[in-house]
Design a protein around this motif. Structure first.
Motif, short mmCIF file in Angstrom:
data_model
loop_
_atom_site.label_atom_id
_atom_site.label_comp_id
_atom_site.label_asym_id
_atom_site.label_seq_id
_atom_site.Cartn_x
_atom_site.Cartn_y
_atom_site.Cartn_z
N LEU A 1 0.83 -1.21 0.00
CA LEU A 1 0.00 0.00 0.00
C LEU A 1 0.87 1.25 0.00
O LEU A 1 0.60 2.22 -0.75
CB LEU A 1 -0.92 -0.02 1.22
CG LEU A 1 -1.93 1.12 1.35
CD1 LEU A 1 -2.90 1.12 0.18
CD2 LEU A 1 -2.70 0.99 2.66
N ARG A 2 1.91 1.26 0.79
CA ARG A 2 2.79 2.43 0.87
C ARG A 2 3.60 2.61 -0.41
O ARG A 2 4.02 3.73 -0.74
CB ARG A 2 3.73 2.29 2.07
CG ARG A 2 3.00 2.31 3.42
CD ARG A 2 3.98 2.27 4.57
NE ARG A 2 4.83 3.45 4.55
CZ ARG A 2 6.14 3.43 4.79
NH1 ARG A 2 6.77 2.29 5.02
NH2 ARG A 2 6.84 4.56 4.78
N LEU A 3 3.84 1.48 -1.11
CA LEU A 3 4.61 1.56 -2.35
C LEU A 3 3.72 1.78 -3.58
O LEU A 3 4.24 1.93 -4.70
CB LEU A 3 5.42 0.28 -2.55
CG LEU A 3 6.52 0.00 -1.50
CD1 LEU A 3 7.16 -1.36 -1.75
CD2 LEU A 3 7.57 1.10 -1.52
N GLU B 1 0.89 9.69 7.15
CA GLU B 1 1.32 8.36 6.73
C GLU B 1 2.35 7.79 7.70
O GLU B 1 2.27 6.62 8.10
CB GLU B 1 1.92 8.43 5.32
CG GLU B 1 2.43 7.08 4.82
CD GLU B 1 3.11 7.19 3.47
OE1 GLU B 1 3.69 6.17 3.03
OE2 GLU B 1 3.08 8.28 2.86
N GLU B 2 3.30 8.60 8.11
CA GLU B 2 4.34 8.13 9.03
C GLU B 2 3.75 7.79 10.40
O GLU B 2 4.15 6.81 11.04
CB GLU B 2 5.43 9.20 9.17
CG GLU B 2 6.28 9.38 7.93
CD GLU B 2 7.01 8.11 7.55
OE1 GLU B 2 7.44 7.35 8.46
OE2 GLU B 2 7.14 7.84 6.35
N GLU B 3 2.79 8.61 10.81
CA GLU B 3 2.14 8.33 12.10
C GLU B 3 1.38 7.01 12.06
O GLU B 3 1.48 6.19 12.98
CB GLU B 3 1.19 9.48 12.44
CG GLU B 3 0.49 9.30 13.79
CD GLU B 3 -0.47 10.43 14.09
OE1 GLU B 3 -1.16 10.35 15.12
OE2 GLU B 3 -0.54 11.40 13.29
N LEU B 4 0.65 6.80 10.96
CA LEU B 4 -0.09 5.54 10.82
C LEU B 4 0.86 4.35 10.69
O LEU B 4 0.62 3.27 11.24
CB LEU B 4 -1.01 5.61 9.60
CG LEU B 4 -2.22 6.55 9.73
CD1 LEU B 4 -2.92 6.70 8.38
CD2 LEU B 4 -3.20 6.00 10.77
N ARG B 5 1.95 4.55 9.96
CA ARG B 5 2.93 3.47 9.80
C ARG B 5 3.51 3.05 11.14
O ARG B 5 3.67 1.86 11.42
CB ARG B 5 4.04 3.92 8.86
CG ARG B 5 5.03 2.81 8.50
CD ARG B 5 6.25 3.37 7.81
NE ARG B 5 7.04 4.20 8.72
CZ ARG B 5 7.91 3.70 9.61
NH1 ARG B 5 8.09 2.40 9.72
NH2 ARG B 5 8.59 4.51 10.39
#
Length: 291
Positions: free
Chosen positions: A50-52, A131-135
């Motif tokens: 998903l992130r990629l 995004e970073e927080e969710l990751r």
């Protein structure tokens, strides 16, 4: 004692069955925990994809993959919890289920952020921060879920091993108990045989000997065990009846023989007297004729 052996066998079989059932349950829990862990790993792979993702189609494919693994994780967790009998194991799996549900929800939120990123310029840093927080949250949940699942797998394996040890111990105890009861049965049979030989076989042999004496005409020997109030006594009493009858017959025969001898003696005396009287009469007749 036979009832004791049957009861012991039934109890040990039941205990062995319970241990085997517990062992199977723990193996099922362990297997489902491992499968759940694989599904969580699949969800992590889906989050990575998903992130990629660089297109909405890839985002949709990643979300579908995450959803599929979430459903499989839920299925394995439900199967594991249905096989559980220990409270701590159930609590552990409930905790993991909550983690996988939370992970799935955060993955959905991440998919929205990624989708939004694809529609905006690369200079927008607010979505990057989300995004970073969710990751970070997803990573923490995945690590905790994996750790908890590892604990569940280890606990289930230990319980299964302990159940197997208990089963072997119960089987060994059952063998020892059955051996002990079997030896007790053999000892009882031996004691019964010895008692039977002393209390039954020997008395019967003595009564049989008394019957042999009666058959040979010896009525002087007393029949043993006449006074006993059991089957041996009844048998002895029956033989004693024959002895008394033999004594009575012998006495009657003696009386008859004495009577015959007396009659013969009286008949002989009468015959002799008659002969003497006849001789005297003949002598008198001869002398009277001569005169």
């Amino acid at each position: 004692m036979v009832i004791t052996m049957l009861t012991t066998t039934w109890l040990t079989n039941r205990m062995v069955g319970e241990s085997s059932s517990l062992e199977r349950q723990q193996l099922i829990i362990s297997r489902n925990a491992v499968d759940t862990k694989a599904s969580v790993r699949g969800m992590q792979v889906g989050v990575r994809d998903l992130r990629l993702a660089d297109s909405t189609d890839k985002v949709a494919a990643a979300v579908a993959f995450i959803t599929e693994n979430h459903e499989s994780a839920s299925k394995y967790l439900n199967e594991a919890m249905s096989a559980m009998a220990v409270g701590v194991d159930s609590d552990r799996m409930q905790k993991v289920k909550g983690m996988t549900d939370a992970y799935f929800a955060l993955a959905g939120a991440l998919a929205k952020v990624i989708g939004a990123k694809l529609g905006q310029s690369a200079t927008d840093t607010s979505l990057k921060g989300q995004e970073e927080e969710l990751r970070a949250k997803l990573l923490g949940i995945a690590q905790n879920a994996t750790k908890t699942l590892d604990e569940g797998v280890n606990a289930a394996k230990e319980s299964a091993q302990q159940a197997d040890v208990d089963k072997i111990a119960i089987q060994s105890l059952a063998q020892k108990l059955n051996l002990g009861v079997g030896m007790l049965v053999l000892m009882t049979l031996a004691a019964s045989a010895a008692f039977g030989s002393r209390a039954i076989a020997k008395p019967i042999a003595r009564i049989t000997s008394a019957m042999g004496n009666l058959a040979s005409g010896d009525t002087t020997a007393q029949v043993p065990f006449v006074g006993r109030l059991d089957e041996i006594g009844a048998m002895a009493a029956a033989v004693d009846v024959f002895r008394e009858a033999a004594i009575t017959n012998s006495r009657l025969e003696g009386d008859a023989r004495a009577s015959r001898e007396q009659q013969d003696a009286e008949r002989a005396a009468t015959q002799k007297r008659m002969e003497m009287e006849a001789e005297q009469l003949r002598f008198a007749s001869e002398h009277l004729g001569a005169a």
